[in-house]
Write a protein that holds these residues in place. Structure first.
Motif, PDB file in Angstrom:
ATOM      1  N   PHE A 111      -6.126 -89.598 -64.080  1.00  0.00           N
ATOM      2  CA  PHE A 111      -5.053 -90.505 -64.480  1.00  0.00           C
ATOM      3  C   PHE A 111      -3.694 -90.080 -63.918  1.00  0.00           C
ATOM      4  O   PHE A 111      -2.910 -90.917 -63.467  1.00  0.00           O
ATOM      5  CB  PHE A 111      -4.984 -90.590 -66.006  1.00  0.00           C
ATOM      6  CG  PHE A 111      -6.264 -91.064 -66.639  1.00  0.00           C
ATOM      7  CD1 PHE A 111      -7.002 -92.096 -66.058  1.00  0.00           C
ATOM      8  CD2 PHE A 111      -6.753 -90.478 -67.792  1.00  0.00           C
ATOM      9  CE1 PHE A 111      -8.190 -92.535 -66.625  1.00  0.00           C
ATOM     10  CE2 PHE A 111      -7.935 -90.906 -68.370  1.00  0.00           C
ATOM     11  CZ  PHE A 111      -8.664 -91.935 -67.789  1.00  0.00           C
ATOM     12  N   ASP A 112      -3.409 -88.781 -63.940  1.00  0.00           N
ATOM     13  CA  ASP A 112      -2.116 -88.307 -63.419  1.00  0.00           C
ATOM     14  C   ASP A 112      -1.984 -88.616 -61.931  1.00  0.00           C
ATOM     15  O   ASP A 112      -0.901 -88.960 -61.456  1.00  0.00           O
ATOM     16  CB  ASP A 112      -1.960 -86.804 -63.660  1.00  0.00           C
ATOM     17  CG  ASP A 112      -1.705 -86.477 -65.128  1.00  0.00           C
ATOM     18  OD1 ASP A 112      -1.251 -87.377 -65.862  1.00  0.00           O
ATOM     19  OD2 ASP A 112      -1.969 -85.334 -65.532  1.00  0.00           O
ATOM     20  N   LEU A 163       1.226-103.675 -66.392  1.00  0.00           N
ATOM     21  CA  LEU A 163       0.175-102.916 -67.067  1.00  0.00           C
ATOM     22  C   LEU A 163      -1.013-102.797 -66.119  1.00  0.00           C
ATOM     23  O   LEU A 163      -1.580-103.806 -65.677  1.00  0.00           O
ATOM     24  CB  LEU A 163      -0.265-103.617 -68.346  1.00  0.00           C
ATOM     25  CG  LEU A 163       0.751-103.662 -69.489  1.00  0.00           C
ATOM     26  CD1 LEU A 163       0.162-104.426 -70.673  1.00  0.00           C
ATOM     27  CD2 LEU A 163       1.153-102.261 -69.917  1.00  0.00           C
ATOM     28  N   ILE A 164      -1.388-101.577 -65.778  1.00  0.00           N
ATOM     29  CA  ILE A 164      -2.526-101.328 -64.895  1.00  0.00           C
ATOM     30  C   ILE A 164      -3.670-100.799 -65.747  1.00  0.00           C
ATOM     31  O   ILE A 164      -3.515 -99.825 -66.478  1.00  0.00           O
ATOM     32  CB  ILE A 164      -2.151-100.325 -63.792  1.00  0.00           C
ATOM     33  CG1 ILE A 164      -0.937-100.838 -63.005  1.00  0.00           C
ATOM     34  CG2 ILE A 164      -3.326-100.087 -62.855  1.00  0.00           C
ATOM     35  CD1 ILE A 164      -0.424 -99.866 -61.962  1.00  0.00           C
ATOM     36  N   GLY A 165      -4.808-101.490 -65.639  1.00  0.00           N
ATOM     37  CA  GLY A 165      -5.946-101.214 -66.514  1.00  0.00           C
ATOM     38  C   GLY A 165      -6.203-102.386 -67.442  1.00  0.00           C
ATOM     39  O   GLY A 165      -6.974-102.278 -68.399  1.00  0.00           O
ATOM     40  N   LEU A 181      -1.979 -97.620 -67.659  1.00  0.00           N
ATOM     41  CA  LEU A 181      -0.737 -97.158 -67.051  1.00  0.00           C
ATOM     42  C   LEU A 181       0.296 -98.272 -67.193  1.00  0.00           C
ATOM     43  O   LEU A 181       0.090 -99.382 -66.705  1.00  0.00           O
ATOM     44  CB  LEU A 181      -0.944 -96.815 -65.578  1.00  0.00           C
ATOM     45  CG  LEU A 181       0.311 -96.506 -64.745  1.00  0.00           C
ATOM     46  CD1 LEU A 181       1.124 -95.387 -65.365  1.00  0.00           C
ATOM     47  CD2 LEU A 181      -0.081 -96.157 -63.312  1.00  0.00           C
ATOM     48  N   ALA A 182       1.383 -97.990 -67.914  1.00  0.00           N
ATOM     49  CA  ALA A 182       2.464 -98.961 -68.105  1.00  0.00           C
ATOM     50  C   ALA A 182       3.649 -98.576 -67.232  1.00  0.00           C
ATOM     51  O   ALA A 182       4.111 -97.427 -67.271  1.00  0.00           O
ATOM     52  CB  ALA A 182       2.893 -99.009 -69.571  1.00  0.00           C
ATOM     53  N   ILE A 225      -8.626-105.429 -71.876  1.00  0.00           N
ATOM     54  CA  ILE A 225      -8.269-104.046 -71.566  1.00  0.00           C
ATOM     55  C   ILE A 225      -9.510-103.320 -71.056  1.00  0.00           C
ATOM     56  O   ILE A 225     -10.477-103.122 -71.801  1.00  0.00           O
ATOM     57  CB  ILE A 225      -7.686-103.332 -72.802  1.00  0.00           C
ATOM     58  CG1 ILE A 225      -6.413-104.043 -73.278  1.00  0.00           C
ATOM     59  CG2 ILE A 225      -7.402-101.870 -72.494  1.00  0.00           C
ATOM     60  CD1 ILE A 225      -5.855-103.499 -74.577  1.00  0.00           C
ATOM     61  N   VAL A 226      -9.489-102.943 -69.776  1.00  0.00           N
ATOM     62  CA  VAL A 226     -10.625-102.235 -69.176  1.00  0.00           C
ATOM     63  C   VAL A 226     -10.316-100.767 -68.952  1.00  0.00           C
ATOM     64  O   VAL A 226     -11.222 -99.946 -68.817  1.00  0.00           O
ATOM     65  CB  VAL A 226     -11.040-102.898 -67.841  1.00  0.00           C
ATOM     66  CG1 VAL A 226     -11.533-104.321 -68.097  1.00  0.00           C
ATOM     67  CG2 VAL A 226      -9.888-102.921 -66.840  1.00  0.00           C
ATOM     68  N   GLY A 227      -9.041-100.425 -68.897  1.00  0.00           N
ATOM     69  CA  GLY A 227      -8.648 -99.040 -68.685  1.00  0.00           C
ATOM     70  C   GLY A 227      -8.714 -98.623 -67.224  1.00  0.00           C
ATOM     71  O   GLY A 227      -9.380 -99.268 -66.400  1.00  0.00           O
ATOM     72  N   LEU A 228      -8.022 -97.553 -66.910  1.00  0.00           N
ATOM     73  CA  LEU A 228      -8.052 -97.003 -65.552  1.00  0.00           C
ATOM     74  C   LEU A 228      -9.395 -96.333 -65.290  1.00  0.00           C
ATOM     75  O   LEU A 228     -10.019 -95.776 -66.211  1.00  0.00           O
ATOM     76  CB  LEU A 228      -6.945 -95.964 -65.382  1.00  0.00           C
ATOM     77  CG  LEU A 228      -5.490 -96.435 -65.496  1.00  0.00           C
ATOM     78  CD1 LEU A 228      -4.567 -95.229 -65.460  1.00  0.00           C
ATOM     79  CD2 LEU A 228      -5.146 -97.395 -64.375  1.00  0.00           C
TER      80      LEU A 228
END
Length: 419
Positions: free
Chosen positions: A335-336, A317-319, A369-370, A326-329
């Motif tokens: 994101f893409d 798990l990225i982010g 991002l998983a 959970i901080v998010g990207l």
């Protein structure tokens, strides 16, 4: 999971002989004045039209056609037959029995997935049979580096996997279209199933779990729903059946993000699923990264992905920070672009390509991002220059694989790509 049992080859020969025509794909190797059968795929399917194809080279030929069932039955008996002007023979001694498998819909088997269930019979090739060469194939068809690449392109329109050999001499399939689950949607409090089929009289749809079950009659093709007051219980089983015979089914283990997703199952509850995953913390099947890694951190993530694929699967798990916050990207780059960067890392550094699925998850206004990595049933390497490095997961740590672990991983690698 496929149920496996044995059946007499004579019964297959009789079944083929009873069909006026069958769909076939043949891979042939030149042998003196004849063509020896290397691999045959046969489908009992009167509803699917066949576009006949022929790739012909000096040492190999690939054919797709609709042939008389009697011709294919004779080949299975070991008798030489004329197939589109070619003298074709199956020189392997006919096996007395064939393995038979019953597969649900959306189950991959031999690199093929169908929406409906099917029964498949396989007969292995003799280990001493004539083997294809490794010369360039140039002729009346696309050019290929070798036979294996041509075979994979002809059968599956996919590149050849050097870790998956074709040991099946015969692969015979019978579609089972009496009834199947074409799509299942799972929400926080409702499961909805779309049912298709040709013979649904007397069928029921059952959702069962450890402490109970619900059953609904199926009146025909259409949609049925089950309320889920407590959400979907882990290890639930959804089965379309008629009395004691199943037509199709899906199972729903506890979410781990470590198993390849079924294309027919749509999850509309990514938030709860993500929370369940994080509740278990980093460990054997979960690795968290605050952002798309750089430098040495990039190498560590790729080693972990290789370790997940080499064993039981897992998720990066990225982010998400190490403390599971959970901080998010970051929003820049978009994101893409971050997803494509990770996909490129995996493609350029891991060998062979591991089975994985990247996805972007929105959670309370933040994007994660998983990277869901499935077990590949073999060893996967991180390519450090020209040297392959193998790793395994031990608790929350990724460590170098020991020689016995590497050897065991290669021994368990499938001789044919099966699910």
């Amino acid at each position: 999971m496929a149920s496996n049992r044995q059946t007499d080859t004579a019964a297959l020969v009789a079944m083929l002989g009873e069909h006026t025509t069958v769909n076939v794909r043949l891979a042939l190797i030149a042998d003196a004045q004849r063509w020896q059968l290397h691999h045959a795929q046969v489908t009992f399917d009167d509803d699917t039209p066949v576009t006949e194809r022929a790739w012909r080279y000096s040492t190999a030929t690939f054919l797709e056609a609709r042939l008389p069932g009697s011709t294919v039955a004779a080949l299975l008996r070991g008798e030489e037959q004329d197939v589109r002007g070619l003298h074709v023979v199956c020189l392997d001694p006919p096996s007395a029995s064939a393995s038979i498998y019953r597969l649900r819909g959306q189950q991959e088997w031999g690199r093929v997935t169908t929406p409906w269930p099917r029964t498949e019979w396989t007969i292995n090739r003799d280990a001493n049979a004539l083997q294809p060469g490794y010369d360039l194939l140039v002729g009346d068809g696309p050019s290929f580096l070798n036979f294996d690449q041509a075979l994979s392109a002809f059968l599956y329109q996919r590149s050849h996997d050097s870790n998956a050999s074709h040991v099946d001499l015969w692969r015979i399939a019978l579609p089972q279209r009496a009834g199947w689950l074409s799509q299942i949607t799972i929400g926080p409090d409702l499961l909805t199933a779309v049912i298709d089929g040709e013979v649904l009289d007397g069928a029921v749809l059952e959702l069962s779990w450890a402490s109970g079950n619900h059953v609904q009659p199926v009146d025909g093709a259409g949609t049925l729903s089950f309320e889920l007051p407590q959400g979907l219980v882990h290890d639930s089983l959804l089965m379309l059946r008629r009395e004691d015979q199943w037509l199709d089914w899906r199972s729903f283990p506890a979410p781990t993000y470590g198993h390849a997703r079924d294309a027919s199952v749509v999850w509309e509850q990514p938030g709860p699923e993500l929370e369940i995953l994080l509740a278990n913390g980093e460990g054997q099947h979960l690795e968290c990264k605050r952002e798309v890694p750089e430098g040495d951190s990039r190498k560590k993530m790729l080693k972990t992905i290789a370790a997940f694929a080499s064993r039981d699967g897992g998720t990066v798990l990225i982010g998400v920070q190490d403390d599971l916050q959970i901080v998010g990207l970051p929003e820049k780059p978009n994101f893409d672009k971050q997803l494509l960067e990770v996909v490129g890392m995996i493609r350029d550094n891991l060998e062979p390509m591991p089975p994985y699925e990247p996805s972007l998850i929105d959670h309370e206004g933040k994007t994660i991002l998983a990277i869901e990595v499935a077990s590949g049933g073999q060893m996967y390497a991180y390519r450090n220059g020209q040297r392959p490095e193998y790793y395994v997961r031990v608790g929350p740590n990724t460590v170098p694989a020991r020689h016995p672990e590497i050897a065991a991983g290669f021994r368990q690698a499938p001789t044919a790509t099966r699910c």
